[in-house]
Every structure is written in C-alpha cells, then in structure tokens.
Design a protein around this motif. Structure first.
Motif, PDB file in Angstrom:
ATOM      1  N   MET A   1       0.826  -1.191   0.000  1.00 34.13           N
ATOM      2  CA  MET A   1       0.000   0.000   0.000  1.00 34.13           C
ATOM      3  C   MET A   1       0.874   1.260   0.000  1.00 34.13           C
ATOM      4  N   ASN A   2       1.959   1.214   0.752  1.00 37.37           N
ATOM      5  CA  ASN A   2       2.840   2.374   0.849  1.00 37.37           C
ATOM      6  C   ASN A   2       3.367   2.777  -0.527  1.00 37.37           C
ATOM      7  N   GLU A   3       3.767   1.797  -1.306  1.00 35.34           N
ATOM      8  CA  GLU A   3       4.305   2.069  -2.636  1.00 35.34           C
ATOM      9  C   GLU A   3       3.233   2.688  -3.550  1.00 35.34           C
ATOM     10  N   THR A   4       2.013   2.195  -3.448  1.00 32.70           N
ATOM     11  CA  THR A   4       0.904   2.732  -4.239  1.00 32.70           C
ATOM     12  C   THR A   4       0.617   4.180  -3.844  1.00 32.70           C
ATOM     13  N   THR A  10       3.291  11.027  -6.085  1.00 33.76           N
ATOM     14  CA  THR A  10       4.149  11.502  -7.164  1.00 33.76           C
ATOM     15  C   THR A  10       3.298  12.052  -8.301  1.00 33.76           C
ATOM     16  N   ARG A  11       2.229  11.360  -8.622  1.00 32.23           N
ATOM     17  CA  ARG A  11       1.356  11.738  -9.742  1.00 32.23           C
ATOM     18  C   ARG A  11       0.537  12.999  -9.457  1.00 32.23           C
ATOM     19  N   PHE A  12      -0.005  13.101  -8.248  1.00 33.34           N
ATOM     20  CA  PHE A  12      -0.948  14.177  -7.941  1.00 33.34           C
ATOM     21  C   PHE A  12      -0.427  15.245  -6.985  1.00 33.34           C
ATOM     22  N   GLY A  13       0.637  14.950  -6.250  1.00 35.98           N
ATOM     23  CA  GLY A  13       1.077  15.842  -5.174  1.00 35.98           C
ATOM     24  C   GLY A  13       1.744  17.126  -5.608  1.00 35.98           C
ATOM     25  N   GLY A  14       2.396  17.118  -6.776  1.00 38.79           N
ATOM     26  CA  GLY A  14       3.081  18.319  -7.240  1.00 38.79           C
ATOM     27  C   GLY A  14       4.145  18.814  -6.279  1.00 38.79           C
ATOM     28  N   LEU A  15       4.796  17.885  -5.594  1.00 41.87           N
ATOM     29  CA  LEU A  15       5.788  18.275  -4.590  1.00 41.87           C
ATOM     30  C   LEU A  15       7.105  18.674  -5.252  1.00 41.87           C
ATOM     31  N   ALA A  37      -3.868  19.909  -4.353  1.00 43.68           N
ATOM     32  CA  ALA A  37      -3.194  18.632  -4.602  1.00 43.68           C
ATOM     33  C   ALA A  37      -3.711  17.545  -3.665  1.00 43.68           C
ATOM     34  N   SER A  38      -4.043  17.910  -2.433  1.00 45.41           N
ATOM     35  CA  SER A  38      -4.562  16.898  -1.507  1.00 45.41           C
ATOM     36  C   SER A  38      -5.924  16.382  -1.964  1.00 45.41           C
TER      37      SER A  38
END
Length: 83
Positions: A1-4, A10-15, A37-38
């Motif tokens: 789950m952590n990896e997902t 990575t895809r949605f966070g825009g960090l 992003a959240s």
C-alpha cells in the motif's frame, strides 16, 4: 500500500522534492502539498482502492504524512469489510 500511495503522491502531489526522499512520517504540507493537490490525491486514492473517504476523514490530519494516509486508507478499507 505504501508504494501505491507514494506513486499517487508523485502523480498528484506536485511536490518540489522527490517522493522517494520523503519519510513516512514527514509533514507533506511542509514538503509542499497544497490543498488542491490533496483533493486530487484523495480522488486518486478513492479510484485506486475503490473506496470513498467519509466526511469525518476529509481533513488535513488524514493527509498530513504518507503514514497518516496509509493508516486512513487502511481504516476505511477495514471498516468496509466489517460493514
């Protein structure tokens, strides 16, 4: 789950920093996670795990860290199995 969760972050966070460099307990908002992003992350989580966040878990605390997200998703999935 952590990896997902990390993949979705990575895809949605825009960090501005690589998600791989973020500890599970690090503050995602301090790392640059925005409110927009959240919300995108929440929608991605709902789709990925085929679940829905209840209103009482739609708060900053639920998305404060990778560990918090994992715990929240696990709680939702666990309660769904009981119900």
């Amino acid at each position: 789950m952590n990896e997902t969760i990390r993949g979705l972050l990575t895809r949605f966070g825009g960090l501005p920093v690589p998600v791989a460099d973020i500890a599970d307990d690090a503050d995602l908002y301090a790392a640059g996670l925005s409110s927009f992003a959240s919300v995108q992350l929440m929608l991605g989580l709902e789709e990925e795990f085929d679940m829905e966040f209840p209103d009482n878990l739609l708060n900053r605390k639920s998305f404060a860290s990778i560990g918090a997200i994992e715990k929240t998703v696990d709680m939702i999935l666990g309660s769904r199995k009981v119900a």
